[in-house]
Design a protein around this motif. Sequence first.
Motif, PDB file in Angstrom:
ATOM      1  N   ARG A 196       0.822  -1.217   0.000  1.00  0.00           N
ATOM      2  CA  ARG A 196       0.000   0.000   0.000  1.00  0.00           C
ATOM      3  C   ARG A 196       0.860   1.273   0.000  1.00  0.00           C
ATOM      4  O   ARG A 196       0.555   2.242   0.691  1.00  0.00           O
ATOM      5  N   ASP A 197       1.921   1.262  -0.790  1.00  0.00           N
ATOM      6  CA  ASP A 197       2.710   2.481  -0.965  1.00  0.00           C
ATOM      7  C   ASP A 197       1.859   3.536  -1.666  1.00  0.00           C
ATOM      8  O   ASP A 197       1.114   3.212  -2.596  1.00  0.00           O
ATOM      9  N   PRO A 198       1.957   4.801  -1.281  1.00  0.00           N
ATOM     10  CA  PRO A 198       1.263   5.854  -2.033  1.00  0.00           C
ATOM     11  C   PRO A 198       1.764   5.867  -3.474  1.00  0.00           C
ATOM     12  O   PRO A 198       2.945   5.646  -3.736  1.00  0.00           O
ATOM     13  N   ILE A 199       0.875   6.113  -4.420  1.00  0.00           N
ATOM     14  CA  ILE A 199       1.233   6.077  -5.842  1.00  0.00           C
ATOM     15  C   ILE A 199       0.769   7.346  -6.547  1.00  0.00           C
ATOM     16  O   ILE A 199      -0.097   8.078  -6.056  1.00  0.00           O
ATOM     17  N   SER A 200       1.366   7.583  -7.720  1.00  0.00           N
ATOM     18  CA  SER A 200       0.953   8.706  -8.561  1.00  0.00           C
ATOM     19  C   SER A 200       0.582   8.187  -9.946  1.00  0.00           C
ATOM     20  O   SER A 200       1.208   7.251 -10.455  1.00  0.00           O
ATOM     21  N   ILE A 201      -0.439   8.802 -10.535  1.00  0.00           N
ATOM     22  CA  ILE A 201      -0.930   8.391 -11.849  1.00  0.00           C
ATOM     23  C   ILE A 201      -1.144   9.640 -12.699  1.00  0.00           C
ATOM     24  O   ILE A 201      -1.820  10.583 -12.272  1.00  0.00           O
ATOM     25  N   LEU A 202      -0.581   9.643 -13.891  1.00  0.00           N
ATOM     26  CA  LEU A 202      -0.784  10.753 -14.832  1.00  0.00           C
ATOM     27  C   LEU A 202      -1.869  10.363 -15.823  1.00  0.00           C
ATOM     28  O   LEU A 202      -1.764   9.352 -16.524  1.00  0.00           O
ATOM     29  N   LEU A 203      -2.936  11.155 -15.868  1.00  0.00           N
ATOM     30  CA  LEU A 203      -4.024  10.947 -16.821  1.00  0.00           C
ATOM     31  C   LEU A 203      -3.800  11.871 -18.010  1.00  0.00           C
ATOM     32  O   LEU A 203      -3.673  13.080 -17.847  1.00  0.00           O
ATOM     33  N   LEU A 204      -3.758  11.291 -19.204  1.00  0.00           N
ATOM     34  CA  LEU A 204      -3.568  12.077 -20.423  1.00  0.00           C
ATOM     35  C   LEU A 204      -4.774  11.911 -21.338  1.00  0.00           C
ATOM     36  O   LEU A 204      -5.088  10.787 -21.763  1.00  0.00           O
ATOM     37  N   GLY A 205      -5.459  13.015 -21.612  1.00  0.00           N
ATOM     38  CA  GLY A 205      -6.502  13.015 -22.624  1.00  0.00           C
ATOM     39  C   GLY A 205      -5.871  13.481 -23.921  1.00  0.00           C
ATOM     40  O   GLY A 205      -5.470  14.636 -24.040  1.00  0.00           O
ATOM     41  N   VAL A 206      -5.727  12.580 -24.889  1.00  0.00           N
ATOM     42  CA  VAL A 206      -4.988  12.877 -26.110  1.00  0.00           C
ATOM     43  C   VAL A 206      -5.939  13.221 -27.254  1.00  0.00           C
ATOM     44  O   VAL A 206      -6.891  12.482 -27.525  1.00  0.00           O
ATOM     45  N   LYS A 241      -4.013   7.418   4.242  1.00  0.00           N
ATOM     46  CA  LYS A 241      -4.744   8.657   4.521  1.00  0.00           C
ATOM     47  C   LYS A 241      -6.135   8.652   3.894  1.00  0.00           C
ATOM     48  O   LYS A 241      -6.929   9.574   4.098  1.00  0.00           O
ATOM     49  N   LYS A 242      -6.404   7.623   3.083  1.00  0.00           N
ATOM     50  CA  LYS A 242      -7.688   7.464   2.391  1.00  0.00           C
ATOM     51  C   LYS A 242      -8.053   8.737   1.635  1.00  0.00           C
ATOM     52  O   LYS A 242      -9.143   9.284   1.785  1.00  0.00           O
ATOM     53  N   SER A 243      -7.102   9.196   0.810  1.00  0.00           N
ATOM     54  CA  SER A 243      -7.344  10.444   0.090  1.00  0.00           C
ATOM     55  C   SER A 243      -6.645  10.453  -1.268  1.00  0.00           C
ATOM     56  O   SER A 243      -5.663   9.739  -1.489  1.00  0.00           O
ATOM     57  N   VAL A 244      -7.190  11.268  -2.153  1.00  0.00           N
ATOM     58  CA  VAL A 244      -6.639  11.471  -3.492  1.00  0.00           C
ATOM     59  C   VAL A 244      -6.474  12.966  -3.711  1.00  0.00           C
ATOM     60  O   VAL A 244      -7.356  13.755  -3.361  1.00  0.00           O
ATOM     61  N   LYS A 245      -5.336  13.351  -4.265  1.00  0.00           N
ATOM     62  CA  LYS A 245      -5.127  14.736  -4.662  1.00  0.00           C
ATOM     63  C   LYS A 245      -4.999  14.768  -6.179  1.00  0.00           C
ATOM     64  O   LYS A 245      -4.314  13.928  -6.769  1.00  0.00           O
ATOM     65  N   MET A 246      -5.678  15.733  -6.800  1.00  0.00           N
ATOM     66  CA  MET A 246      -5.735  15.806  -8.249  1.00  0.00           C
ATOM     67  C   MET A 246      -5.322  17.201  -8.713  1.00  0.00           C
ATOM     68  O   MET A 246      -5.897  18.204  -8.302  1.00  0.00           O
ATOM     69  N   VAL A 247      -4.279  17.246  -9.563  1.00  0.00           N
ATOM     70  CA  VAL A 247      -3.783  18.519 -10.094  1.00  0.00           C
ATOM     71  C   VAL A 247      -4.017  18.562 -11.598  1.00  0.00           C
ATOM     72  O   VAL A 247      -3.477  17.734 -12.344  1.00  0.00           O
ATOM     73  N   SER A 259       4.177  21.216  -5.409  1.00  0.00           N
ATOM     74  CA  SER A 259       5.147  20.120  -5.397  1.00  0.00           C
ATOM     75  C   SER A 259       5.324  19.555  -3.994  1.00  0.00           C
ATOM     76  O   SER A 259       5.308  18.331  -3.795  1.00  0.00           O
ATOM     77  N   ASN A 260       5.485  20.428  -3.016  1.00  0.00           N
ATOM     78  CA  ASN A 260       5.664  19.983  -1.628  1.00  0.00           C
ATOM     79  C   ASN A 260       4.422  19.269  -1.101  1.00  0.00           C
ATOM     80  O   ASN A 260       4.517  18.300  -0.341  1.00  0.00           O
ATOM     81  N   LEU A 261       3.257  19.743  -1.509  1.00  0.00           N
ATOM     82  CA  LEU A 261       1.998  19.127  -1.091  1.00  0.00           C
ATOM     83  C   LEU A 261       1.900  17.704  -1.629  1.00  0.00           C
ATOM     84  O   LEU A 261       1.501  16.774  -0.912  1.00  0.00           O
ATOM     85  N   LEU A 262       2.286  17.513  -2.895  1.00  0.00           N
ATOM     86  CA  LEU A 262       2.238  16.186  -3.508  1.00  0.00           C
ATOM     87  C   LEU A 262       3.286  15.258  -2.895  1.00  0.00           C
ATOM     88  O   LEU A 262       3.022  14.069  -2.668  1.00  0.00           O
ATOM     89  N   LYS A 263       4.475  15.783  -2.632  1.00  0.00           N
ATOM     90  CA  LYS A 263       5.526  14.973  -2.004  1.00  0.00           C
ATOM     91  C   LYS A 263       5.088  14.466  -0.628  1.00  0.00           C
ATOM     92  O   LYS A 263       5.315  13.311  -0.264  1.00  0.00           O
ATOM     93  N   GLU A 264       4.463  15.347   0.131  1.00  0.00           N
ATOM     94  CA  GLU A 264       3.977  14.956   1.452  1.00  0.00           C
ATOM     95  C   GLU A 264       2.921  13.864   1.328  1.00  0.00           C
ATOM     96  O   GLU A 264       2.904  12.903   2.109  1.00  0.00           O
ATOM     97  N   HIS A 265       2.054  14.000   0.330  1.00  0.00           N
ATOM     98  CA  HIS A 265       0.980  13.013   0.131  1.00  0.00           C
ATOM     99  C   HIS A 265       1.548  11.659  -0.306  1.00  0.00           C
ATOM    100  O   HIS A 265       0.965  10.603  -0.036  1.00  0.00           O
ATOM    101  N   LEU A 266       2.711  11.694  -0.988  1.00  0.00           N
ATOM    102  CA  LEU A 266       3.371  10.476  -1.439  1.00  0.00           C
ATOM    103  C   LEU A 266       4.365   9.939  -0.404  1.00  0.00           C
ATOM    104  O   LEU A 266       5.096   8.981  -0.683  1.00  0.00           O
ATOM    105  N   ASN A 267       4.391  10.563   0.759  1.00  0.00           N
ATOM    106  CA  ASN A 267       5.319  10.178   1.843  1.00  0.00           C
ATOM    107  C   ASN A 267       6.778  10.292   1.410  1.00  0.00           C
ATOM    108  O   ASN A 267       7.625   9.458   1.759  1.00  0.00           O
ATOM    109  N   LEU A 268       7.098  11.336   0.655  1.00  0.00           N
ATOM    110  CA  LEU A 268       8.460  11.530   0.161  1.00  0.00           C
ATOM    111  C   LEU A 268       9.220  12.610   0.922  1.00  0.00           C
ATOM    112  O   LEU A 268      10.415  12.811   0.668  1.00  0.00           O
ATOM    113  N   ASN A 269       8.559  13.326   1.807  1.00  0.00           N
ATOM    114  CA  ASN A 269       9.242  14.382   2.569  1.00  0.00           C
ATOM    115  C   ASN A 269       9.992  13.809   3.769  1.00  0.00           C
ATOM    116  O   ASN A 269       9.621  12.789   4.326  1.00  0.00           O
TER     117      ASN A 269
END
Length: 313
Positions: free
Chosen positions: A69-79, A101-107, A303-313
Amino acid sequence: MEQERRRRKRKSKKGFKIALSIILLLIIGIGVYAFSVYSSVTNTLNRTHEPLSREKSEKRGQQVNLDSRDPISILLLGVDQRGADRGRSDSLILMTVNPDKKSVKMVSIPRDTKTEIIGKGKEDKINHAYAFGGVDMSIKTVENFLDVPIDYYVQVNMEGFKDLVDAVGGVTVNNNLDFTYEGHHFTKGTLDLNGEEALKYSRMRYEDPRGDFGRQERQRQIIQAVINEGASMKSLANYGSILDAIGDNVKTNLTFDEMKDVQANYKDARHSLEQIQLEGTGGKASNGVYYYHVSEENRTQVSNLLKEHLNLN
């Protein structure tokens, strides 16, 4: 009397056997149907699988572990792919998912954002990275722009997206802007759209005072509506057409087994979704080309917000 009792008993047994046979036939029928659906889903998702040229992001020390259950990131591309050309990424959305954290952040990344195109050696609109070097270059460019690793991607061909809308029986959206685009008039209020109409609805941006941000919102409306329709019982009978539309228009480096792991271990995160806006200013350069400039302060903050969400800080 005894003979009559035995006759009723035989009749009862016969009735029980008939009922049991019907139940067994139903179970077998459901099993065959379930196997057919599972087999079709497996075949479709195997068609969508398209790995990247790398095994893991350079911004991660090791590959993510979905079982852990490592936090993950996914890039969605509408081509926006029309005809034989590769096209450009019409929309870019980076999602980070943290199951603990049972949460998703979307940029949502504005397509006109000016940044360095990794592998091209110049600055340009971020959506041009796809035209220059496909998914691999797009991922490297977004990673550099936001300074976070991207583990997975999902690419959707927006031209073929209309087939998916039609496959689920159309979609319903709430439109807050009266406009006409490519010969179709979209009034304010609740709209029932077929595939062709949904595609036009999601593409317009020049008549929208919010520009690309307005279009991104309409694209999210369509995607969410497709998910809602696809999850309804009425779509089960049409699963073949839905799978065909997915197989023809979706690519991802997620394998079928990884998709099952994500569904099993990350599904609770969908209950809390935060949308993050990249802030900046837009304008035309000396060459007359429009660019969107994200402020360095906001880019670092996101960037810092996403890093924290990915447990990278």
